[in-house]
Design an enzyme around this catalytic site. Structure first.
Site, PDB file in Angstrom:
ATOM      1  N   TYR A 139      -5.824  -2.470   5.027  1.00 62.91           N
ATOM      2  CA  TYR A 139      -4.879  -3.351   4.334  1.00 62.91           C
ATOM      3  C   TYR A 139      -4.837  -3.002   2.840  1.00 62.91           C
ATOM      4  CZ  TYR A 139      -3.129  -7.866   2.537  1.00 62.91           C
ATOM      5  OH  TYR A 139      -2.435  -8.860   1.882  1.00 62.91           O
ATOM      6  N   GLN A 166       3.100  -4.920   4.204  1.00 60.76           N
ATOM      7  CA  GLN A 166       1.906  -4.816   5.028  1.00 60.76           C
ATOM      8  C   GLN A 166       1.637  -6.098   5.801  1.00 60.76           C
ATOM      9  OE1 GLN A 166       1.128  -1.730   4.662  1.00 60.76           O
ATOM     10  NE2 GLN A 166      -0.233  -1.817   6.426  1.00 60.76           N
ATOM     11  N   GLU A 167       1.955  -7.240   5.204  1.00 58.25           N
ATOM     12  CA  GLU A 167       1.648  -8.525   5.838  1.00 58.25           C
ATOM     13  C   GLU A 167       2.590  -8.837   7.001  1.00 58.25           C
ATOM     14  OE1 GLU A 167      -0.625 -10.640   5.750  1.00 58.25           O
ATOM     15  OE2 GLU A 167      -1.723 -10.468   3.865  1.00 58.25           O
ATOM     16  N   SER A 168       3.894  -8.707   6.766  1.00 61.29           N
ATOM     17  CA  SER A 168       4.858  -9.224   7.745  1.00 61.29           C
ATOM     18  C   SER A 168       5.964  -8.253   8.105  1.00 61.29           C
ATOM     19  CB  SER A 168       5.512 -10.491   7.189  1.00 61.29           C
ATOM     20  OG  SER A 168       6.271 -10.171   6.014  1.00 61.29           O
TER      21      SER A 168
END
Length: 619
Positions: free
Chosen positions: A565, A461-463
């Site tokens: 998120y 999800q972050e990168s």
């Protein structure tokens, strides 16, 4: 009339040609490398290997023939410039001089890209690449005490990076050389740039310390009040850009959710149904349908509720609300995933000229196992409504093979949004949930005493597993760490370390562990704090309470990004768990909650000499 008939036959012919080319994806991909061999791509692959081995001069020789290749001339210029910059850096690190001509040639090569290749994916990168080269040129000139020229090179680089919001490319050593040059001969902009750059870096950073080593002369007082505009105007502009009116569908879903949370079930059902009628294609449509089903179940209409849950699960098995529906029904979404291979085609009549040449080059790079360059070519190519589902399967595979996972997700989202059955195949699901860097993730998670599947789910999800990615706010690397946060965890970390997988994982897992400890093991609250900051999460806990469970809390999060998120990582976990050793595929929703216990009231003091600081409350 004749033109209409001709156009009809043209469209029909193109559609038939495309349909005829579609085949099971494994058939289409058989012999892929042989089909897309290219002598130019082979040269670029060879030059890339030579640069990685430190053979910079050899790489430039290998690239020379491409200066006459209209398709790949931009690679000749870009990689020649990269080889020149790397060679100059290596020479400077060894204490050698005389590298300025090499760097000026690199600047010329970069400047020619835009002129000679209109389709080049390097064009958006040229400003930053020019700035990096100018920074190195400035260092070389400063070492040679050519201070006026050094300052021009440095300040040109600073200005380019200011426009690109990319000061993170500036290394402390370059600032040491700039400050040394200004100290010896203070140029007209030395003071202004010193003050500007001091604002860009945290006080504890080596960049700040390099700049603070020299105090520039105080600026002369100005009689004109207009001088203050230089500071005020950018802030005003940023404020206007940051303001955004909520989308109409967002406002409508928020209104319906508020009614549901406040216990106004009948009004909430009507509001959710109105939302679906008015915004049938909204990204929130499955959310609204889930809440209608939940309210139906609460009213004792179990059959209608279960039918609604079944519909959500069938249409959106990969979504968070599909996961919630599977929990309600007591079945796994994996039961709906087919092992049959989707059809695919590499023919798409609606491609633009730019898209066509980018895909052609990406195919040729993948045939040479040059994933870096293939990913660069595919970076701006996303799914479009005009693309056939078969071509979307192929395009997502190209992204996946290039390890451009974010690109693959964007293409696959188009496939998912149109409800294609291909999105419910194991071939596609493996691209939606790639398992990347897992050995390194396991190691870092073990050291931090974390669940590696949770870390894997967060990184997706972050990168999207891109080590070099950076957000506009300055977060970097796999776990998207702010430099100030990283320094708090490890004071010795350098900014450039955050784009190295091992260092980023080590610091990121330690920070996630801190958040879990702060929230007494609550995964949902820790994820909320990781994204929005513990200050915001503490405010939400205080405002909304924690006694009604995970879903109630998550749906109340006012930041859309943070809400999505948290829910996306929980969804990711449910799909990743069966794919990796030790994963728990049956983890219930409340396992992500485990809300922290209220702090116990302090025990009364046993010391008769200690006066209470406040009067006790009435019992």
């Amino acid at each position: 009339m004749l033109r209409s008939i001709a156009l009809y036959f043209l469209i029909t012919s193109a559609a038939c040609s495309m349909a005829a080319s579609a085949a099971p994806v494994d058939t289409l991909l058989t012999g892929f490398s042989a089909k897309h061999k290219s002598r130019a791509a082979q040269r670029i692959a060879q030059a890339t290997r030579e640069m990685e081995s430190g053979k910079f001069a050899a790489a430039r020789v290998t690239l020379t023939p491409l200066l006459k290749d209209r398709t790949y001339i931009d690679y000749a210029h870009a990689l020649t410039a990269e080889a020149q910059r790397r060679e100059a850096r290596a020479a400077l690190e060894q204490g050698k001089s005389g590298v300025a001509p090499l760097l000026r040639s690199a600047i010329q090569n970069l400047s020619r890209i835009e002129i000679e290749q209109a389709y080049s994916p390097f064009i958006p990168m040229v400003p930053v690449e020019l700035a990096r080269t100018e920074l190195l040129l400035g260092s070389a000139l400063s070492i040679g005490k050519q201070d006026a020229e050094a300052q021009r090179a440095f300040e040109s680089a600073f200005q380019r990076l200011a426009v690109e919001n990319a000061f993170t490319w500036i290394e402390p050593k370059a600032l040491d050389h700039y400050v040394a040059s200004c100290r010896r001969k203070t140029g007209p902009q030395c003071g202004s740039w010193n003050r500007r750059l001091l604002q860009a870096f945290p006080r504890v950073s080596p960049e700040y310390k390099a700049l603070a080593a020299w105090t520039p002369p105080a600026p002369a007082a100005s009689a004109s009040p207009i001088a203050s505009t230089e500071v005020v105007l950018p802030n005003a502009i940023r404020g206007n850009q940051a303001y955004k009116t909520p989308d109409a569908d967002q406002a409508a879903i928020d209104e319906a959710l508020a009614l549901a949370i406040d216990g106004k079930e009948r009004a909430a059902r009507q509001a959710f149904q109105k939302f679906i009628d008015e915004y049938p294609r909204s990204a929130h449509r499955h959310r609204a349908r889930y809440w209608i089903a939940k309210l139906l179940k609460g009213d004792g209409e179990s059959d209608s509720a279960n039918q609604a849950f079944e519909s959500i699960l069938a249409e959106a098995p990969l979504s968070f609300y599909g996961l919630l529906a599977s929990f309600e029904l007591g079945k796994s979404a994996r039961e709906l995933i087919s092992g049959e291979l989707p059809s695919a085609t590499d023919v798409e009549p609606t491609l633009t000229p730019l898209e066509a040449i980018r895909i052609q080059r990406a195919q040729q790079f993948l045939a040479e196992k040059q994933k870096r360059w293939a990913a660069l070519e595919l970076k701006e190519i996303r799914g479009k409504d005009s693309f056939s589902s078969e071509f979307l399967v192929y395009l997502s595979w190209l992204h996946h093979e290039a390890e451009s996972h974010l690109g693959a997700f964007r293409v696959l989202q188009t496939l998912i949004d149109r409800g294609s059955s291909y999105a419910r195949t194991s071939f596609v699901v493996r691209m939606v949930f790639p398992v990347t860097f897992y050995e390194s993730i396991q190691k870092a998670a073990q050291e931090a005493e974390l669940d590696p599947v949770l870390v894997l789910s967060l990184i997706k999800q972050e990168s999207a597993f891109e080590t070099q990615i950076a957000s506009s706010a300055g977060a970097s690397g796999l776990m998207q760490l702010m430099y100030t946060t990283a320094i708090d965890v490890d004071p010795q970390v350098a900014r450039r370390d955050l784009k190295q997988a091992e260092a980023n994982l080590r610091i990121g897992t330690r920070y996630l562990k801190q958040m879990l400890k702060k929230y007494d093991g609550s995964i949902a609250l820790a994820l909320s704090a990781y994204n929005a900051g513990p200050g915001n999460t503490d405010k939400w806990v205080k405002a909304y309470g924690i006694d009604k469970g995970l879903l109630d809390f998550v749906e109340r999060i006012p930041f859309k990004e943070t809400r999505e998120y948290v829910t996306s990582i929980i969804r990711n976990y449910s799909w990743y768990a069966p794919l990796v050793p030790g994963g728990d595929p049956l983890k219930p929703l409340e396992a992500f909650w485990k809300a922290p216990k209220p702090a116990p009231a302090p025990a009364p003091s046993e010391s008769p000499t200690t006066a209470p600081t406040a009067a006790p409350s009435a019992q």
